[in-house]
Design a protein around this motif. Structure first.
Motif, PDB file in Angstrom:
ATOM      1  N   LYS A 196      25.235 -61.341  -0.492  1.00 46.27           N
ATOM      2  CA  LYS A 196      25.694 -60.208  -1.286  1.00 46.27           C
ATOM      3  C   LYS A 196      25.149 -60.341  -2.704  1.00 46.27           C
ATOM      4  O   LYS A 196      24.772 -61.441  -3.134  1.00 46.27           O
ATOM      5  CB  LYS A 196      27.224 -60.206  -1.341  1.00 46.27           C
ATOM      6  N   SER A 197      25.154 -59.254  -3.418  1.00 41.85           N
ATOM      7  CA  SER A 197      24.646 -59.297  -4.791  1.00 41.85           C
ATOM      8  C   SER A 197      25.438 -60.277  -5.643  1.00 41.85           C
ATOM      9  O   SER A 197      24.878 -60.920  -6.546  1.00 41.85           O
ATOM     10  CB  SER A 197      24.685 -57.901  -5.411  1.00 41.85           C
ATOM     11  N   VAL A 231      16.087 -62.243  -2.295  1.00 39.86           N
ATOM     12  CA  VAL A 231      16.373 -61.776  -0.941  1.00 39.86           C
ATOM     13  C   VAL A 231      17.205 -60.500  -1.031  1.00 39.86           C
ATOM     14  O   VAL A 231      17.969 -60.313  -1.995  1.00 39.86           O
ATOM     15  CB  VAL A 231      17.112 -62.873  -0.129  1.00 39.86           C
ATOM     16  N   GLN A 232      17.058 -59.647  -0.047  1.00 38.21           N
ATOM     17  CA  GLN A 232      17.857 -58.427  -0.020  1.00 38.21           C
ATOM     18  C   GLN A 232      19.262 -58.706   0.458  1.00 38.21           C
ATOM     19  O   GLN A 232      19.500 -59.658   1.231  1.00 38.21           O
ATOM     20  CB  GLN A 232      17.195 -57.396   0.889  1.00 38.21           C
ATOM     21  N   ALA A 233      20.182 -57.865   0.030  1.00 38.66           N
ATOM     22  CA  ALA A 233      21.561 -57.983   0.487  1.00 38.66           C
ATOM     23  C   ALA A 233      21.597 -57.917   2.013  1.00 38.66           C
ATOM     24  O   ALA A 233      20.888 -57.106   2.633  1.00 38.66           O
ATOM     25  CB  ALA A 233      22.414 -56.881  -0.115  1.00 38.66           C
ATOM     26  N   GLY A 242      20.650 -60.379   3.839  1.00 39.53           N
ATOM     27  CA  GLY A 242      19.679 -61.344   4.322  1.00 39.53           C
ATOM     28  C   GLY A 242      20.195 -62.762   4.276  1.00 39.53           C
ATOM     29  O   GLY A 242      21.371 -63.023   3.978  1.00 39.53           O
ATOM     30  N   VAL A 287      19.985 -61.943  -5.217  1.00 40.74           N
ATOM     31  CA  VAL A 287      20.204 -61.038  -4.089  1.00 40.74           C
ATOM     32  C   VAL A 287      20.146 -59.614  -4.622  1.00 40.74           C
ATOM     33  O   VAL A 287      20.951 -59.234  -5.485  1.00 40.74           O
ATOM     34  CB  VAL A 287      21.555 -61.309  -3.410  1.00 40.74           C
ATOM     35  N   SER A 288      19.217 -58.842  -4.118  1.00 36.99           N
ATOM     36  CA  SER A 288      19.068 -57.456  -4.559  1.00 36.99           C
ATOM     37  C   SER A 288      19.852 -56.525  -3.646  1.00 36.99           C
ATOM     38  O   SER A 288      19.867 -56.696  -2.424  1.00 36.99           O
ATOM     39  CB  SER A 288      17.591 -57.069  -4.550  1.00 36.99           C
ATOM     40  N   SER A 289      20.509 -55.563  -4.260  1.00 37.78           N
ATOM     41  CA  SER A 289      21.340 -54.636  -3.479  1.00 37.78           C
ATOM     42  C   SER A 289      20.570 -53.377  -3.127  1.00 37.78           C
ATOM     43  O   SER A 289      19.469 -53.145  -3.598  1.00 37.78           O
ATOM     44  CB  SER A 289      22.594 -54.283  -4.266  1.00 37.78           C
ATOM     45  N   THR A 308      24.298 -63.916  -6.302  1.00 43.38           N
ATOM     46  CA  THR A 308      23.234 -64.227  -7.250  1.00 43.38           C
ATOM     47  C   THR A 308      23.712 -65.251  -8.267  1.00 43.38           C
ATOM     48  O   THR A 308      24.729 -65.061  -8.935  1.00 43.38           O
ATOM     49  CB  THR A 308      22.781 -62.946  -7.974  1.00 43.38           C
TER      50      THR A 308
END
Length: 116
Positions: free
Chosen positions: A85-86, A11-13, A15, A114-116, A89
């Motif tokens: 947040k990243s 998921v993106q940061a 999200g 979590v991708s930043s 992860t």
């Protein structure tokens, strides 16, 4: 006792993601359910716990962003994660603590990235 965690993913940061943990072999309504996480190279960290009495408490790093809920009819506990947040992860593990023994059981873990 068996615990099956699911719902992890990428998921993106910023999200959201919801994890589930299905339990069997125990009286779910009388069990404290918790979530922990472990990032690479780090110790396992307490995320939160939902007591069978209905009280929940959380680790400082997730307070205000994560929420634990449970569905006693379906023997399932959920971890709703918002504003990710990243640094969130990690592999997330669910835990059941049985009363009165205090014996703890763990699920197999589900990866959250979590991708930043």
């Amino acid at each position: 006792v068996q615990l099956q965690a699911s719902g992890g993913g990428l998921v993106q940061a910023g999200g959201s993601l919801r994890l589930s943990c299905a339990a069997s072999g125990l009286t779910f309504s009388r069990v404290d359910m918790g979530w922990y996480r472990q990032a690479p190279g780090k110790e396992r960290e307490f995320v939160g716990r939902h007591r069978w009495s209905g009280i929940s408490y959380y680790g400082d790093s997730v307070k205000g962003r994560f929420t634990i809920s449970r569905d006693n009819a379906n023997n399932t506990v959920y971890l709703q994660m918002n504003s990710l947040k990243s640094e969130d992860t990690a592999v997330y593990y669910c835990q059941a603590i049985l009363a009165p023994s205090g014996n703890a059981y763990w699920g197999q873990g589900t990866q959250v990235t979590v991708s930043s």
